[in-house]
Design a protein around this motif. Structure first.
Motif, PDB file in Angstrom:
ATOM      1  N   ARG A  98      76.721 -67.367   3.845  1.00  0.00           N
ATOM      2  CA  ARG A  98      78.018 -67.161   4.534  1.00  0.00           C
ATOM      3  C   ARG A  98      77.786 -66.193   5.894  1.00  0.00           C
ATOM      4  NH1 ARG A  98      82.059 -66.098   2.043  1.00  0.00           N
ATOM      5  NH2 ARG A  98      82.418 -64.110   2.968  1.00  0.00           N
ATOM      6  N   ASP A 126      78.959 -63.722   7.380  1.00  0.00           N
ATOM      7  CA  ASP A 126      79.101 -62.281   7.344  1.00  0.00           C
ATOM      8  C   ASP A 126      77.987 -62.001   6.544  1.00  0.00           C
ATOM      9  OD1 ASP A 126      80.492 -63.318   5.342  1.00  0.00           O
ATOM     10  OD2 ASP A 126      81.954 -61.934   5.041  1.00  0.00           O
ATOM     11  N   TYR A 127      77.463 -62.581   5.594  1.00  0.00           N
ATOM     12  CA  TYR A 127      76.272 -62.117   4.678  1.00  0.00           C
ATOM     13  C   TYR A 127      75.158 -62.263   5.530  1.00  0.00           C
ATOM     14  CZ  TYR A 127      72.832 -62.399   0.906  1.00  0.00           C
ATOM     15  OH  TYR A 127      71.714 -62.232   0.185  1.00  0.00           O
ATOM     16  N   SER A 136      74.922 -59.257   7.671  1.00  0.00           N
ATOM     17  CA  SER A 136      74.691 -57.966   6.806  1.00  0.00           C
ATOM     18  C   SER A 136      73.275 -57.982   6.490  1.00  0.00           C
ATOM     19  CB  SER A 136      75.651 -57.711   5.823  1.00  0.00           C
ATOM     20  OG  SER A 136      75.201 -58.577   4.649  1.00  0.00           O
ATOM     21  N   ASN A 186      77.147 -55.653  -3.654  1.00  0.00           N
ATOM     22  CA  ASN A 186      77.027 -56.248  -2.398  1.00  0.00           C
ATOM     23  C   ASN A 186      78.282 -57.164  -2.294  1.00  0.00           C
ATOM     24  OD1 ASN A 186      76.800 -56.671   0.246  1.00  0.00           O
ATOM     25  ND2 ASN A 186      74.510 -57.099  -0.162  1.00  0.00           N
ATOM     26  N   ALA A 225      79.778 -58.343   0.101  1.00  0.00           N
ATOM     27  CA  ALA A 225      79.499 -59.190   1.459  1.00  0.00           C
ATOM     28  C   ALA A 225      79.032 -60.311   0.961  1.00  0.00           C
ATOM     29  CB  ALA A 225      78.724 -58.364   2.676  1.00  0.00           C
ATOM     30  N   CYS A 226      77.988 -60.364   0.032  1.00  0.00           N
ATOM     31  CA  CYS A 226      77.342 -61.583  -0.442  1.00  0.00           C
ATOM     32  C   CYS A 226      78.326 -62.582  -0.961  1.00  0.00           C
ATOM     33  CB  CYS A 226      76.353 -61.242  -1.356  1.00  0.00           C
ATOM     34  SG  CYS A 226      75.149 -60.234  -0.726  1.00  0.00           S
ATOM     35  N   HIS A 227      79.494 -62.508  -1.359  1.00  0.00           N
ATOM     36  CA  HIS A 227      80.439 -63.183  -2.149  1.00  0.00           C
ATOM     37  C   HIS A 227      81.658 -63.728  -1.327  1.00  0.00           C
ATOM     38  CE1 HIS A 227      77.667 -62.452  -5.424  1.00  0.00           C
ATOM     39  NE2 HIS A 227      77.745 -61.179  -4.852  1.00  0.00           N
ATOM     40  N   ASN A 228      82.115 -64.808  -1.843  1.00  0.00           N
ATOM     41  CA  ASN A 228      83.468 -65.197  -1.007  1.00  0.00           C
ATOM     42  C   ASN A 228      84.511 -64.558  -1.578  1.00  0.00           C
ATOM     43  OD1 ASN A 228      83.783 -66.907  -3.427  1.00  0.00           O
ATOM     44  ND2 ASN A 228      83.463 -68.810  -2.277  1.00  0.00           N
ATOM     45  N   TYR A 258      87.411 -53.480   1.399  1.00  0.00           N
ATOM     46  CA  TYR A 258      86.752 -54.542   1.793  1.00  0.00           C
ATOM     47  C   TYR A 258      87.095 -55.811   0.892  1.00  0.00           C
ATOM     48  CZ  TYR A 258      83.031 -57.869   3.018  1.00  0.00           C
ATOM     49  OH  TYR A 258      82.507 -59.137   3.488  1.00  0.00           O
TER      50      TYR A 258
END
Lengths: 299, 478
Positions: free
Chosen positions: A179, A181-182, A185, B220, B222-225, B396
């Motif tokens: 992803r 965004d990942y 980050s 975290n 941000a790592c996941h949809n 978020y």
């Protein structure tokens, strides 16, 4: 019914249900097409064996590799697999099959830890090495498996065993892309641990394995699979590779910078199917493999 | 000492025979000593804290009895409540206030020291301070007589099954049971074992299996949809339920084996079709505590609608704060408070005027199902704040879920754990759903063999699907 009778009934019923379930699950485990069930229940006789941790799973895509080379390969990698367990599994493999021509080993599995070992408890009856390692490193789990026979099937690995009951597990690979965004980050300092200094004990096990395999005429090729650009640190990687070279006298195939397109990564540390195709074509160009394919086609 | 640890198994297997071999004062001393051992196993230094709280509230309780001097009674009540709250506040909120104070200083350009004193939170402090406060409040309100025996009172405060994570047992329920020797009763033992096995099922199978999916997502986000995060949120709802209800059941089950009957703490909360019903089913001992000692004294619903809304909001905000000193818990309480208020408004303005007359049973059931799903959805939304590490992460996660993009199945990580978790949730919902139609308790009590078959089946299920590894209970941190 008295309390004693009730408790005896409870215990007896528990053992009976447990036994019946474990017999059924054991049948399923033995007939599954997952890699290690095949290892312990079928003759495989592959030309090439791939091993490693999750990076091994997602870097060595054996169906594509077979198409490319015309050889017969098997990927025996598993999430979190480490060198002592790799050693045991390969010993079991060599006991049951003809020696392969080449063993590719993804080097991030060169760790002397046993966290993944409980996943293999369903093979205790098949492998003395796994049984002994469990007894030594996880005595609670080892002895609990005497109380409950079903307990040996309590693992993520067994769920995969069921999933691959009729399906070829060699097609197991990440099919998604990291992803954006990942990726943005990711902080580089977080994951250099992947190629940090190899434990002496892990290196000793690897050295012994290499020596033994040489005697059997097996070529061992260590591979450092692609690393996401944000994690790449040339100095650390060079030291890591020279450490393996010095200890084993083997040349590491360094693919750490072979993939720069982030669409070939599934996440921060694993390539996806697209990335694995690229890796297969890189490995195909290795002289050891060229020689092997020429010999095979000559035969 | 964790219920799901080898230490506890050894402890309880040694304690039960000794408990039934002794009688009278010896048994009481044994119970107290074992409870202190259980608590001191974690950190023996905090035994002093629990002893001080016990002595203080015991002494205050004895002095709130004067019939002729209400002022004196009030003074002793105040000493008990204020000192309990001060102790609780110091251990629980000191870090929160110093952190916020330092942040504020930094914001104003001053150099806020980051070397401020860090306070360790004693396990279970929120539970036993509330339990002791309820005692002095009940004595003051003449609901119970003060306990004359310090030994009985000390056991009431420190009784190990429910010491660290409840249920919060009222003195009126527990102390009278301490006054007579609990006889060895096979029915109690079988029922206790049944409750313990179901509690372990909820903890080891449901909560700990789901935690493997939940933790990685909230660590975290941000790592996941979006789909992956939504799964994480729903799984957390069941994880915290399994964890907390599991603990309560084990506690109630252990107490039952010893001959004590404690009230139910969770009653299938996710089948609630509105928020007040949810709070009648979730952490019942705490919600009833807040109702009896906060909401009703504030005026409850007796002083007009506006005040009732205020009381609801205050109660829920303080309920959130009880869980811990963080804005996330306050927002969690606030969401529940607002939901209860809106539900009241809805009920008062709409439902009363327009009597629903569903044409068929199917529509009643469908409506109820919709209400259950709606209530569960809002409860899940609130859980996001409860679980996230900080406010930014919570926002978020919510933003991600409600953008309705990125719901890609292939991007869901840990698929095998997710499938296992979903299957376990379905099993739990099925069993709990069935228990509304069939009175399982009666069925099981009337047919001993069925109880044994059910319990043995559950034990095999625990062996097959449990996650073992001495995972702590979520509510230990409160």
């Amino acid at each position: 019914m008295t309390l004693a009778k009730k408790l005896i009934t409870l215990i007896f019923t528990f053992f009976l249900i447990d036994l019946l379930i474990s017999i059924s699950l054991s049948e399923l485990s033995n007939s599954s097409k997952i890699r290690f069930s095949r290892l312990y229940n079928e003759e495989i006789n592959a030309d090439i064996v791939f091993v490693g941790d999750s990076r091994g799973i997602n870097s060595f895509y054996s169906p594509y590799f077979d198409d490319l080379t015309g050889l017969n390969s098997i990927n025996l990698s598993y999430n979190g697999l480490t060198i002592p367990i790799v050693n045991a599994l390969l010993d079991d493999y060599l006991e049951r099959n003809k020696a392969p021509k080449i063993i590719f080993i993804e080097t991030t599995c060169l760790k002397d830890t046993y966290n993944v070992l409980p996943n293999f408890k369903q093979y205790m009856a098949h492998s003395l090495s796994i049984k002994n390692m469990l007894k030594e490193h996880y005595p609670n789990i080892f002895y609990a498996s005497f109380i409950s026979k079903s307990y040996i099937f309590n693992s993520e690995y067994f769920l995969r065993t069921l999933y691959y009951l009729k399906k070829n597990d060699q097609k197991w690979i990440n099919r998604y892309t990291i992803r954006k965004d990942y990726y943005d980050s990711i902080k580089p300092e977080n994951n250099l641990k992947m190629v940090e200094k190899i434990d002496d004990s892990a290196m000793i096990i690897f050295k012994i394995m290499v020596t033994e395999y040489r005697k059997k005429g097996i070529v061992v090729i260590p591979v450092l699979a692609p690393i996401l650009d944000k994690y790449r640190n040339e100095t650390v990687i060079d030291n890591y590779i020279s450490d393996i070279n010095t200890n084993t006298k083997l040349d590491v195939v360094d693919l750490s910078d072979a993939v720069n397109d982030i669409s070939m990564f599934a996440d921060a540390v694993h390539t996806n199917e697209k990335g694995a195709h690229l890796i297969a074509s890189k490995l195909y160009n290795l002289p050891e493999l060229k020689n092997l394919t020429i010999t095979s086609s000559g035969q | 000492m964790l219920f799901n640890s080898i230490d506890f198994i050894i402890f309880i297997l040694s304690f039960i025979p000794l408990y039934f071999l002794t009688k009278g004062k010896t048994r009481l001393w044994l119970s107290l000593g074992s409870s202190y051992l259980f608590y001191g196993w974690w950190d023996y230094r905090f035994l002093l804290l629990i002893s001080v709280l016990t002595l203080l509230n015991f002494y205050c309780g004895l002095n709130i009895t004067g019939k002729t001097n209400p002022k004196r009674n009030y003074i002793f009540l105040s000493i008990s409540v204020i000192s309990s709250l001060l102790i609780l506040g110091f251990f629980k909120y000191y870090n929160f206030f110093t952190d916020n104070f330092i942040s504020m200083l930094n914001l104003l350009g001053f150099d806020g020291s980051s070397n401020a004193l860090r306070i360790i939170l004693p396990v279970g402090i929120s539970f036993y301070t509330f339990q002791t406060m309820s005692y002095t409040l009940d004595v003051y309100n003449k609901k119970i007589e003060p306990e004359k025996s310090l030994l009985n009172f000390a056991i009431f405060v420190a009784f190990f099954p429910q010491l660290v994570a409840g249920p919060i047992v009222r003195a009126s329920c527990f102390i009278p049971q301490l006054k007579t020797d609990r006889a060895f009763n096979s029915e109690d033992i079988v029922n206790g074992i049944r409750l313990i096995i179901w509690g372990f099922f909820l903890k080891v199978v449901i909560a700990d299996s789901l935690s493997m999916v939940v933790d990685i997502r909230f660590e975290n986000p941000a790592c996941h949809n979006a789909l992956s995060m939504l799964i994480g949120v729903i799984f957390y709802a069941f994880q915290i339920y399994g964890d907390f209800a599991g603990y309560s059941l084990i506690a109630i089950g252990v107490a039952r084996i010893l001959g004590f009957k404690f009230p139910v703490n969770f009653d299938r909360p996710y089948f609630a079709s509105n928020f007040s019903e949810f709070w009648q089913r979730w952490h019942i001992s705490l919600s009833s505590w807040f109702r009896d000692y906060l909401y009703i004294p504030l005026g409850g619903n007796r002083s007009g609608e506006l005040k009732m809304y205020r009381n609801l909001l205050i109660t829920m905000l303080l309920g959130g704060l009880w869980h811990g000193a963080s804005w996330n818990f306050i927002i969690w309480g606030g969401i529940h408070g607002m939901a209860l208020m809106i539900q009241r408004v809805w009920h008062d303005f709409f439902a009363k005027k327009k009597q629903l007359s569903p044409s068929s049973v199917i529509s009643i059931n469908a409506l109820k199902l919709l209400k259950i799903i709606f209530t569960f959805s809002i409860v899940c939304l609130a859980w996001v704040f409860f679980r996230s590490s900080n406010l930014n992460d919570s926002l978020y996660v919510i933003e991600k879920i409600f953008q309705f993009e990125d719901y890609n199945v292939s991007g869901v990580t840990q698929k095998f754990h997710v499938i296992k978790g979903a299957m376990l949730i379905c099993i739990l919902v099925f069993i709990e759903g069935m228990s509304f139609r069939i009175n399982t308790t009666n069925l099981i009590n009337e047919h001993a063999y069925l109880t044994m078959l059910w319990s043995a089946g559950l034990l095999v299920f625990i062996a097959l699907f449990g996650t073992f590894g001495n995972n702590s209970f979520i509510y230990f941190q409160f």
